[in-house]
Scaffold this motif. Structure first.
Motif, PDB file in Angstrom:
ATOM      1  N   ALA C 577     -13.463  -4.657  42.169  1.00 34.77           N
ATOM      2  CA  ALA C 577     -13.445  -4.757  40.701  1.00 34.77           C
ATOM      3  C   ALA C 577     -12.030  -4.630  40.147  1.00 34.77           C
ATOM      4  CB  ALA C 577     -14.332  -3.666  40.116  1.00 34.77           C
ATOM      5  N   ARG C 578     -11.816  -5.276  39.011  1.00 34.48           N
ATOM      6  CA  ARG C 578     -10.545  -5.093  38.306  1.00 34.48           C
ATOM      7  C   ARG C 578     -10.789  -5.106  36.804  1.00 34.48           C
ATOM      8  NH1 ARG C 578      -9.915 -10.497  37.019  1.00 34.48           N
ATOM      9  NH2 ARG C 578     -10.864 -11.758  38.648  1.00 34.48           N
ATOM     10  N   VAL C 579      -9.936  -4.371  36.090  1.00 37.47           N
ATOM     11  CA  VAL C 579     -10.143  -4.190  34.654  1.00 37.47           C
ATOM     12  C   VAL C 579      -9.122  -4.991  33.871  1.00 37.47           C
ATOM     13  CG1 VAL C 579     -10.193  -2.479  32.794  1.00 37.47           C
ATOM     14  CG2 VAL C 579     -10.973  -1.841  35.081  1.00 37.47           C
ATOM     15  N   ASP C 580      -9.591  -5.660  32.829  1.00 36.86           N
ATOM     16  CA  ASP C 580      -8.685  -6.283  31.872  1.00 36.86           C
ATOM     17  C   ASP C 580      -8.499  -5.282  30.732  1.00 36.86           C
ATOM     18  OD1 ASP C 580      -7.414  -7.685  29.901  1.00 36.86           O
ATOM     19  OD2 ASP C 580      -8.603  -9.510  30.144  1.00 36.86           O
ATOM     20  N   VAL C 581      -7.371  -4.571  30.747  1.00 37.53           N
ATOM     21  CA  VAL C 581      -7.191  -3.477  29.777  1.00 37.53           C
ATOM     22  C   VAL C 581      -7.113  -3.977  28.339  1.00 37.53           C
ATOM     23  CG1 VAL C 581      -6.154  -1.843  31.377  1.00 37.53           C
ATOM     24  CG2 VAL C 581      -4.690  -3.448  30.137  1.00 37.53           C
ATOM     25  N   GLU C 582      -6.789  -5.258  28.168  1.00 39.58           N
ATOM     26  CA  GLU C 582      -6.747  -5.792  26.806  1.00 39.58           C
ATOM     27  C   GLU C 582      -8.147  -5.764  26.179  1.00 39.58           C
ATOM     28  OE1 GLU C 582      -3.886  -6.792  25.390  1.00 39.58           O
ATOM     29  OE2 GLU C 582      -2.814  -6.298  27.244  1.00 39.58           O
ATOM     30  N   ILE C 583      -9.148  -5.969  27.000  1.00 42.08           N
ATOM     31  CA  ILE C 583     -10.520  -6.035  26.488  1.00 42.08           C
ATOM     32  C   ILE C 583     -11.215  -4.690  26.573  1.00 42.08           C
ATOM     33  CG2 ILE C 583     -12.754  -7.207  26.780  1.00 42.08           C
ATOM     34  CD1 ILE C 583     -11.282  -9.554  27.982  1.00 42.08           C
ATOM     35  N   CYS C 584     -10.836  -3.877  27.528  1.00 37.62           N
ATOM     36  CA  CYS C 584     -11.529  -2.598  27.775  1.00 37.62           C
ATOM     37  C   CYS C 584     -11.530  -1.734  26.521  1.00 37.62           C
ATOM     38  CB  CYS C 584     -10.845  -1.851  28.914  1.00 37.62           C
ATOM     39  SG  CYS C 584     -11.557  -0.226  29.224  1.00 37.62           S
ATOM     40  N   SER C 585     -12.705  -1.233  26.157  1.00 38.13           N
ATOM     41  CA  SER C 585     -12.812  -0.391  24.974  1.00 38.13           C
ATOM     42  C   SER C 585     -12.830   1.084  25.349  1.00 38.13           C
ATOM     43  CB  SER C 585     -14.077  -0.754  24.189  1.00 38.13           C
ATOM     44  OG  SER C 585     -15.205  -0.459  24.979  1.00 38.13           O
ATOM     45  N   GLY C 586     -12.725   1.367  26.623  1.00 37.65           N
ATOM     46  CA  GLY C 586     -12.632   2.757  27.064  1.00 37.65           C
ATOM     47  C   GLY C 586     -13.918   3.540  26.975  1.00 37.65           C
ATOM     48  N   CYS C 587     -15.063   2.866  26.967  1.00 40.31           N
ATOM     49  CA  CYS C 587     -16.328   3.606  26.856  1.00 40.31           C
ATOM     50  C   CYS C 587     -16.672   4.294  28.174  1.00 40.31           C
ATOM     51  CB  CYS C 587     -17.469   2.687  26.420  1.00 40.31           C
ATOM     52  SG  CYS C 587     -18.102   1.613  27.727  1.00 40.31           S
ATOM     53  N   LEU C 588     -16.097   3.781  29.262  1.00 35.34           N
ATOM     54  CA  LEU C 588     -16.262   4.357  30.601  1.00 35.34           C
ATOM     55  C   LEU C 588     -17.690   4.329  31.123  1.00 35.34           C
ATOM     56  CD1 LEU C 588     -13.703   7.278  30.385  1.00 35.34           C
ATOM     57  CD2 LEU C 588     -13.365   5.002  31.328  1.00 35.34           C
ATOM     58  N   ALA C 589     -18.478   3.390  30.621  1.00 32.77           N
ATOM     59  CA  ALA C 589     -19.809   3.185  31.207  1.00 32.77           C
ATOM     60  C   ALA C 589     -19.644   2.835  32.687  1.00 32.77           C
ATOM     61  CB  ALA C 589     -20.542   2.055  30.481  1.00 32.77           C
ATOM     62  N   CYS C 590     -18.569   2.108  33.006  1.00 32.72           N
ATOM     63  CA  CYS C 590     -18.293   1.727  34.393  1.00 32.72           C
ATOM     64  C   CYS C 590     -18.122   2.957  35.268  1.00 32.72           C
ATOM     65  CB  CYS C 590     -17.032   0.866  34.451  1.00 32.72           C
ATOM     66  SG  CYS C 590     -15.634   1.546  33.539  1.00 32.72           S
ATOM     67  N   LYS C 591     -17.424   3.947  34.721  1.00 33.25           N
ATOM     68  CA  LYS C 591     -17.183   5.185  35.479  1.00 33.25           C
ATOM     69  C   LYS C 591     -18.505   5.899  35.747  1.00 33.25           C
ATOM     70  CE  LYS C 591     -14.147   9.240  35.131  1.00 33.25           C
ATOM     71  NZ  LYS C 591     -14.952  10.440  35.001  1.00 33.25           N
ATOM     72  N   GLU C 592     -19.389   5.861  34.744  1.00 40.14           N
ATOM     73  CA  GLU C 592     -20.676   6.540  34.892  1.00 40.14           C
ATOM     74  C   GLU C 592     -21.516   5.927  36.016  1.00 40.14           C
ATOM     75  OE1 GLU C 592     -21.519   9.200  33.331  1.00 40.14           O
ATOM     76  OE2 GLU C 592     -20.028   9.264  31.716  1.00 40.14           O
ATOM     77  N   VAL C 593     -21.471   4.594  36.136  1.00 37.72           N
ATOM     78  CA  VAL C 593     -22.352   3.966  37.125  1.00 37.72           C
ATOM     79  C   VAL C 593     -21.711   3.817  38.503  1.00 37.72           C
ATOM     80  CG1 VAL C 593     -23.665   2.684  35.388  1.00 37.72           C
ATOM     81  CG2 VAL C 593     -21.708   1.595  36.475  1.00 37.72           C
ATOM     82  N   CYS C 594     -20.405   3.990  38.594  1.00 39.51           N
ATOM     83  CA  CYS C 594     -19.745   3.759  39.892  1.00 39.51           C
ATOM     84  C   CYS C 594     -20.231   4.765  40.930  1.00 39.51           C
ATOM     85  CB  CYS C 594     -18.228   3.861  39.748  1.00 39.51           C
ATOM     86  SG  CYS C 594     -17.394   3.649  41.331  1.00 39.51           S
ATOM     87  N   PRO C 595     -20.803   4.275  42.046  1.00 37.31           N
ATOM     88  CA  PRO C 595     -21.307   5.202  43.061  1.00 37.31           C
ATOM     89  C   PRO C 595     -20.184   5.830  43.894  1.00 37.31           C
ATOM     90  CG  PRO C 595     -22.268   2.994  43.311  1.00 37.31           C
ATOM     91  CD  PRO C 595     -21.088   2.880  42.402  1.00 37.31           C
ATOM     92  N   PHE C 596     -18.959   5.371  43.730  1.00 38.02           N
ATOM     93  CA  PHE C 596     -17.892   5.801  44.631  1.00 38.02           C
ATOM     94  C   PHE C 596     -16.796   6.601  43.934  1.00 38.02           C
ATOM     95  CE2 PHE C 596     -19.810   1.862  46.023  1.00 38.02           C
ATOM     96  CZ  PHE C 596     -20.323   2.274  47.240  1.00 38.02           C
TER      97      PHE C 596
END
Lengths: 158, 283, 663
Positions: C577-596
Motif C-alpha cells: 500500500a501507498r498513501v497519497d498525502v494530498e488526498i489523505c484526510s487523516g481519519c486513520l481508518a486504514c490504521k484501524e483495519v491494518c492487521p500488521f
C-alpha cells in the motif's frame, strides 16, 4: 489428440447471446482463487458465466467495486475469500464480512435484486465447493435476468 | 437559558479559554437563525437560542483553528464525538457549551422528524451545560418510541418498487453536493466524487452518476452518520436522504449493536469486527 | 501508451483442446493497446520464453500478457522472463485460461468466449500496471525466543549451534518450564531432570545465548530482519552479577509460603529459587511477601549475603534490543477444573491434577516421592485417574483433544505401581489415543504388566461418604455402574493457551484460533511459520504437544529463523500500500483495519495551506499488501500496487464493454 483442431474449427461463431448473464467474481488470491484453480485441476465442470478478478485479499474488494460492476451492466457479482479465521492476512476477511453485511442491505434498499450479489468462503482445498458456488450463483443471477437498471429498454417497458 | 448561554460564552472569552465561539444569531428578518463566529466579549449578545437553531455547527470545527468554543445541541455533540473518533479534532482545544434542547422546528414551524425520536435532549459530552428551566417534553410521544418508523413504508415495498422510488428521487439530483458540504463527517479535503483516475462517479448529472453518488455517500456515512439531518434539510430538490442514512444506522445497530456518536473511545463499526459477526448471507 | 503483447499458450492440448487459442490471439489483437498477439504450444518452455523476448524487441512491446495456466504456477517464471526482455518484471499479467477455463468447461464456443474475456481482463489490467522495484532490508543476526521451557531451550541451542545469537526471555525466575516439574517422561521413563538439566546448563554456558529470566516482552515493533523489542526485566532485588547462588539467604529467610513450582504442595521462602537446579541459580525476592519490603522489618537476607548481592532498591528495567527473527515458545497452562460440579468444583483437597501428581512422584519433590493424600498427608493407595477433563468438551471446556493426557496418565499409573506395588490404579477414559512411537505398547504394558484397571466411561460424580472420597462412574464396556472409594483422584486436565496469549498475539501480529492457540501459516506445509514473516512458533503455544513434538518443532523453528538470518538482506514484496498525502484526510481508518500495524500517523505541512496536519504513513517493510486499508479509505487516498483502483476499474470496464447497455 490433434493439436491442429483449433485451426480446423477456426470458424467458430463467437456471438455472445444477449440473454447470457455475465458475473464478475472477486477472489482473494490465497484461498478462493486457489480453490478455483483446484476445481480446474480436478476437472469440475461449471457454467462459463463467471469471470474472475484476482485480488490480494477479499478485504481489497471495496463494496463500491460491486456497485461499479452493476452500474456498468454486469448481471451479478460474487465476492469470495478465505473462511473466517483462515485469512492469509489473519483478519482481512472479517472486515470484508462487515463491509458487505452492511453494503448488501444498502443495495437491497436502493432496489437492487438480492439475487445479483453473492458472497462465499471458499478455501484452497474446496474445489468442489467453488464449482458448486458458481453453479448456484449463475442460477440465481439467471433468475433475476439480465441487468437492465440503466438501459433504455426497461424505461420503455415500464 | 439564553442569558446563561451568553454568560458562559462571555466567561470563556474573558478568561481567554477560547479565541472564538461558534454559535447562532438571529437572521436578518428575525424569523430564523444563522451561524455566527464571536471573537470578543461584547459580541456575545448576538448569540441566540431558540427552536430555530437547526444548524450543526460542528461542521466548522475542522476549519476554525485555535481554541474554539462551540454551542451545541445533543445531536451536534454526537458529531463532535464522531469527529474525535476519526482523529479530526483535538478535544483539548474545544470547549463545548451544550444546550438542553427539546426540539427544533422547520421553516413551517413543524417539529423536525429527527427530534421526535431524540435520545439526547441533554447532550452526552460537554464542558458547560445550559439547562432549560421549564419542564421538558413538549413533543407528544406518538412516534417517539419507534426510532426507525420513518423507514417502514419504504421497507414494505417490493424491490422493483424501491428501485423505482429511489430512481425518481435520484433523477432530481442536480449534483450540487450541498448534502456533502453541510455534512460534518464529509470532511475529506478531496472527495472520491472528484477523483478522475479512476473515475468513481460520472461527474455530470445523469441518472447513473446520481445513483452512484448517492450510494457512495450513503455507504461512506454508514456507521458514522449521527443523524443531524442537515443533508436532507439543505437538499434543494428534497431527496429524502435521512431515509438512506437511517437505514444504514438501523442495520448497523441490529447487526453490530453500535450507535454512532456516543463513545469517542470506540472504534467505528466499519473499521472494527467481531469474530462472530453475522454471516448468514455468505455461502 | 502501453504497447501490449499477448501470448496464448496451448499447454500441449490442455488448453487448445477446449479453447480455440488461435481465435483468442486473433481477437486479442483488437483489444485496446495490444500491438501483437500470437499463440504457442508451450509458453513456459525455453523456446516459448525466447519468443516473448524476441517479440518484445521486434514489436517494441512494453507490457506482456501470457494466457496460460494459473499465476500460482508460472507468474514467477514469466515475471523473470519479462525482466529478461528488458522490462520491469511487474509489467506482466497472467490470464488463467487453463485452471479457470479450459479445464472446467466442455463447450468449445463458450470456453473460447470466456478465454477471450479473461485475456481482455488481463490486457485491461496490464496497461495500468506500475513499474515496481523490489527493495531490501538488512538483517539483525539475532533471534528472540519468548519462553524458556524445553521448547525455547531447544530452539536457543539450535540457533547457537548454527552460529547465531539467541536471547531467551523467560517470565519465571528460572528457565526449565513445565518439563522441570515432571518426574519421568513417557514412554522411556527417563528422569525428566536428567535429560533437561544438561540442556539448561548448555544454554547458560553458551557464549551465543543470553538469558533474561524474570523478564517479559513488553512491546514489539519493526519487522522481519529488524524487530525492535522492549523487554521488562522485573526487579529481582538480587544482583545477578554478584550472587553465586550459595543459598544462605533463603535458608535464613523466615517467611514460609506455598511453592508454585511444587503446585502448593510444598513450601518456599520469600527469597527463593523455584527449584534446586534453577538456571540461573540466583534467587528472587517475592516482593508481595517479603517482610523488609512490606514492613521494613527483617532484612536478614541482606545481612547474611556474603556478596552484598541483595538490593532492596532495585527497580524494573526496560531494555530495548533488535532481532532478526522471533520464536514464540510460550507453552501452555492447565485447564481449571473447578467449573466441573461433578468433580467437586475444586473443593475436595484430594481431587488433584496430573501436575500435582508429578510433583508427588518426584523424589526431590514436596513429599519426597511419596504418593499422599493432600488432606492428611497419609499414603494414598487407591488412586483414580480421570482423563479428558476439559478436553473434548465443547460445552464447558475445550473442543480439542489435549493429546498427551492418555500417555501421562498411563505413565502416572505405572509410576504409582512402581512406588507402591500394593497401590491400585483406576483410569476412566473415553478413548485411548496412543499414536506415537512405542506409545501403544506402553499403554498395553501399564494394563497388562502393572495391572492398572482401565474403565471406559465417564465419571458422573465425586462426593464424600463417611469421610471417604467416592468416585461414581460407569464402565460402558461391561455396562455397569461403578463406585470406587478413592484416596486420591488425579484429573488429566486439558492443556490450554495462556490467559495472556491474545495480548502477545496482538503484539506480534500473529493470528490465534477460537481456543486462543497461535495459528501457524499453514497447518501442513508451514507448521512452524506464522503469517507474520520472521515470527515462528514452537511447542504447546500452537497446540498441545508432548516433549518429542515440542523439541522437533523447536528445531524446525530455529532452522527457519537461521535461514532468514543467513541472508545479509531480505527482499520485500513491492506490491504494497501507498498513501497519497494530498488526498489523505487523516481519519486513520486504514490504521484501524491494518492487521500488521503497518500504518502510523505522521504530521506533515500541507502544501497549500502551509498548516500542519496528520496523515497516514505506510511502513513498507510491515505492509503485507492485503488491501484492507484501501477499502477503508473513503477518498481513495491509499492504493495497493499490483491491485490498484485503476487496475480493478479497468478490469470491470473490460468485462462490460460488450454489454450493450446505455452508457
Amino acid at each position: 489428440m490433434n493439436d491442429n483442431r483449433s485451426v480446423k474449427e477456426k470458424n467458430l461463431e463467437l456471438k455472445p447471446s444477449p440473454e447470457k448473464v455475465k458475473i464478475a467474481a472477486f477472489l482473494c488470491k490465497w484461498c478462493s482463487y486457489a480453490g478455483a484453480d483446484l476445481a480446474g485441476g480436478s476437472r469440475k465442470k461449471y457454467p462459463p458465466n463467471v469471470i474472475v478478478i484476482r485480488t490480494s485479499c477479499s478485504a481489497r474488494t471495496n463494496p463500491l467495486f460491486v456497485w461499479k460492476s452493476l452500474e456498468k451492466g454486469l448481471d451479478g457479482v460474487l465476492v469470495s475469500g478465505c473462511h473466517p479465521g483462515e485469512c492469509h492476512y489473519s483478519e482481512g476477511n472479517y472486515h470484508t464480512r462487515r463491509n458487505f453485511a452492511v453494503f448488501r442491505k444498502l443495495l437491497e434498499y436502493i432496489g437492487i435484486e438480492p439475487e445479483r450479489f453473492h458472497m462465499s468462503w471458499v478455501s484452497a482445498a474446496e474445489g468442489d465447493k467453488w464449482a458448486q458456488v458458481v453453479k448456484e450463483v449463475v442460477k440465481t443471477v439467471e433468475s433475476a435476468g439480465p441487468n437492465t437498471y440503466f438501459s433504455k429498454k426497461k424505461e420503455d417497458n415500464a | 437559558m439564553l442569558e446563561q448561554l451568553r454568560k458562559k460564552a462571555k466567561e470563556l472569552l474573558k478568561n481567554k479559554e477560547v479565541e472564538v465561539i461558534i454559535g447562532y444569531q438571529k437572521s436578518n428578518n428575525n424569523s430564523f437563525t444563522t451561524p455566527c463566529f464571536i471573537e470578543s466579549e461584547d459580541g456575545v449578545d448576538r448569540l441566540t437560542w431558540d427552536e430555530h437553531c437547526v444548524y450543526n455547527l460542528s461542521l466548522y470545527l475542522k476549519e476554525v483553528k485555535g481554541k474554539v468554543g462551540i454551542v451545541a445541541k445533543g445531536c451536534d455533540v454526537k458529531s463532535i464525538v464522531a469527529l474525535m473518533q476519526e482523529n479530526q479534532i483535538d478535544r483539548d482545544r474545544i470547549k463545548i457549551i451544550a444546550l438542553e434542547c427539546q426540539a427544533q422546528v422547520d421553516q413551517e414551524g413543524q417539529i423536525l422528524e429527527k427530534c421526535r425520536t431524540c435520545q439526547v435532549h441533554i447532550p452526552g459530552m460537554y464542558d458547560e451545560l445550559v439547562r432549560s428551566k421549564t419542564s421538558p417534553s413538549k413533543i407528544e410521544s406518538k412516534e417517539s418510541d419507534k426510532e426507525y418508523s420513518v423507514l417502514e413504508e419504504l421497507e414494505a415495498k417490493s424491490t422493483p418498487e424501491r428501485w423505482q422510488f429511489w430512481q425518481r428521487q435520484f433523477e432530481k439530483c442536480i449534483r450540487c453536493y450541498a448534502c456533502r458540504q453541510v455534512c460534518p463527517l464529509c470532511y475529506c479535503s478531496e472527495c472520491i466524487s472528484e477523483k478522475t483516475a479512476p473515475q468513481w462517479i460520472l461527474p455530470s448529472p445523469s441518472l447513473k452518476g446520481n445513483t452512484t453518488w448517492n450510494i457512495v455517500r450513503a455507504f461512506h456515512l454508514a456507521g458514522r452518520c449521527i443523524d443531524c439531518g442537515e443533508c436532507e434539510r439543505v437538499c434543494p430538490v428534497n431527496i429524502p436522504l435521512r431515509r438512506l442514512n437511517k437505514k444504514m444506522e438501523k442495520e448497523i445497530q441490529t447487526m453490530f449493536n453500535y450507535v454512532p456518536g456516543l463513545d469517542s473511545k470506540k472504534k467505528p463499526p466499519l473499521v472494527d469486527f467481531r469474530v462472530d459477526d453475522p454471516q448468514e448471507f455468505i455461502r | 501508451m502501453a504497447r501490449i503483447g499477448v501470448f496464448v499458450c496451448h499447454c500441449g492440448t490442455n488448453i487448445s483442446a477446449t479453447v480455440d487459442v488461435k481465435k483468442v490471439a486473433e481477437i486479442a489483437k483488437g483489444f485496446p493497446g495490444v500491438k501483437f498477439a500470437t499463440d504457442y504450444r508451450y509458453m513456459c518452455s525455453e523456446p516459448g520464453q525466447d519468443l516473448i523476448q524476441k517479440m518484445v524487441k521486434e514489436h517494441n512491446l512494453t507490457r506482456i500478457v501470457v494466457a496460460a495456466c494459473s499465476p500460482s504456477l508460472h507468474e514467477k517464471t514469466f515475471r523473470t522472463c519479462t525482466q529478461n526482455a528488458g522490462l520491469n518484471p511487474y509489467f506482466f499479467e497472467m490470464a488463467n485460461i487453463r485452471e479457470q477455463c479450459s479445464w472446467v468447461h466442455d463447450d468449445r464456443e463458450e470456453a473460447t468466449l470466456k478465454a477471450i474475456d479473461i485475456v481482455k481482463l488481463a490486457t485491461a489490467k496490464v496497461g495500468k500496471n506500475n513499474p515496481l522495484q523490489t527493495t531490501f532490508i538488512p538483517v539483525e543476526k539475532k533471534v528472540l525466543i519468548i519462553g524458556g521451557g524445553i521448547s525455547g531451550i531447544q530452539a536457543a541451542i539450535d540457533v547457537a549451534f548454527n552460529g547465531f545469537k539467541a536471547v531467551i526471555v523467560e517470565r519465571e525466575p528460572s528457565i526449565g518450564g513445565r518439563m522441570a516439574m515432571f518426574d519421568k517422561t513417557f514412554p522411556t521413563l527417563d528422569c525428566a531432570a536428567c535429560i533437561l538439566t544438561p540442556k539448561m546448563v548448555e544454554v547458560n554456558q553458551s557464549d551465543l545465548i543470553k538469558l533474561y529470566t524474570y523478564s517479559e516482552v513488553e512491546e514489539v515493533s519493526g519487522y522481519v530482519g529488524n524487530f525492535k523489542v522492549k523487554i521488562r526485566r522485573k526487579a529481582r532485588l538480587v544482583d545477578e552479577n554478584k550472587c553465586n547462588g550459595c543459598g544462605t539467604c533463603w535458608q535464613r529467610c523466615p517467611v514460609r509460603l506455598p511453592s508454585e513450582f511444587d503446585m502448593n504442595l510444598g513450601k518456599r521462602k520469600a527469597i527463593y529459587v523455584p527449584f534446586p537446579q534453577a538456571v540461573p541459580n540466583v534467587p528472587v525476592i517475592d516482593q508481595k511477601h517479603c517482610l523488609y519490603i512490606n514492613k521494613k522489618k527483617c532484612g536478614i537476607c541482606k545481612k547474611v549475603c556474603p556478596f552484598e548481592a541483595i538490593d532492596y532498591e532495585q527497580e524494573d528495567e526496560v531494555i530495548e534490543e533488535q532481532f532478526g527473527a522471533i520464536i514464540v515458545a510460550t507453552g501452555f497452562t492447565m485447564f481449571d477444573h473447578s467449573i466441573y460440579g461433578e468433580y467437586g468444583y475444586g473443593k475436595y483437597k484430594n481431587v488433584t491434577t496430573g501436575l500435582h501428581f508429578e510433583r508427588m512422584l518426584n523424589s526431590s519433590g514436596p513429599t519426597g516421592g511419596k504418593i499422599v493424600r493432600p488432606s492428611d498427608g497419609k499414603e494414598a493407595k487407591k488412586v483414580v485417574f480421570i482423563q479428558c477433563v476439559g478436553s473434548r468438551d465443547e460445552a464447558r471446556g475445550m473442543p480439542y483433544c489435549s493429546r498427551l493426557c492418555c500417555m501421562y496418565t498411563a505413565k502416572q499409573a505405572l509410576l504409582l505401581k512402581e512406588h507402591n506395588p500394593e497401590a491400585e490404579a483406576y483410569v476412566f477414559y473415553i478413548d485411548i489415543r496412543a499414536a506415537g512411537k512405542n506409545y501403544e505398547e506402553f499403554v498395553e504394558r501399564v494394563q497388562d504388566e502393572y495391572g492398572a484397571t482401565y474403565l471406559r466411561g465417564r465419571v458422573s460424580k465425586i462426593f464424600q461418604r463417611n469421610g471417604r472420597l467416592m468416585v461414581r462412574g460407569c464402565d460402558t464396556l461391561s455396562g455397569t455402574q461403578i463406585e470406587i472409594d478413592a484416596d486420591l483422584v488425579v484429573l488429566a486436565t486439558a492443556l490450554i493457551a495462556r490467559p495472556d496469549a491474545i495480548k502477545l498475539a496482538q503484539m506480534l501480529h500473529i493470528p490465534y484460533d477460537q481456543n486462543r492457540l497461535f495459528t501457524e501459516a499453514h497447518p501442513k506445509l508451514a507448521p512452524v511459520e506464522t503469517v507474520t514473516t520472521g515470527v515462528f512458533l514452537t511447542g504447546a503455544c500452537q497446540s498441545p504437544k508432548d516433549i518429542p513434538d515440542t523439541v522437533a518443532t523447536a528445531s524446525a523453528a530455529s532452522v527457519k529463523a537461521c535461514g532468514l538470518l543467513s541472508h545479509e538482506k531480505l527482499p520485500i514484496d513491492p506490491q504494497i500500500a501507498r498513501v497519497d498525502v494530498e488526498i489523505c484526510s487523516g481519519c486513520l481508518a486504514c490504521k484501524e483495519v491494518c492487521p500488521f500495524g503497518a500504518i502510523e500517523k505522521e504530521e506533515i505541512v500541507d502544501r497549500v495551506t502551509q498548516q500542519k496536519r496528520w496523515v497516514a504513513k505506510v511502513a513498507p517493510s510491515l505492509c503485507n499488501g492485503c488491501g484492507a486499508c484501501n477499502t477503508a479509505c473513503r477518498p481513495g487516498a491509499i492504493d495497493l500496487d499490483g491491485f490498484t483502483e485503476e487496475q480493478i476499474f479497468g478490469q470491470i470496464e473490460s468485462l462490460t464493454a460488450d454489454k450493450g447497455n446505455e452508457r
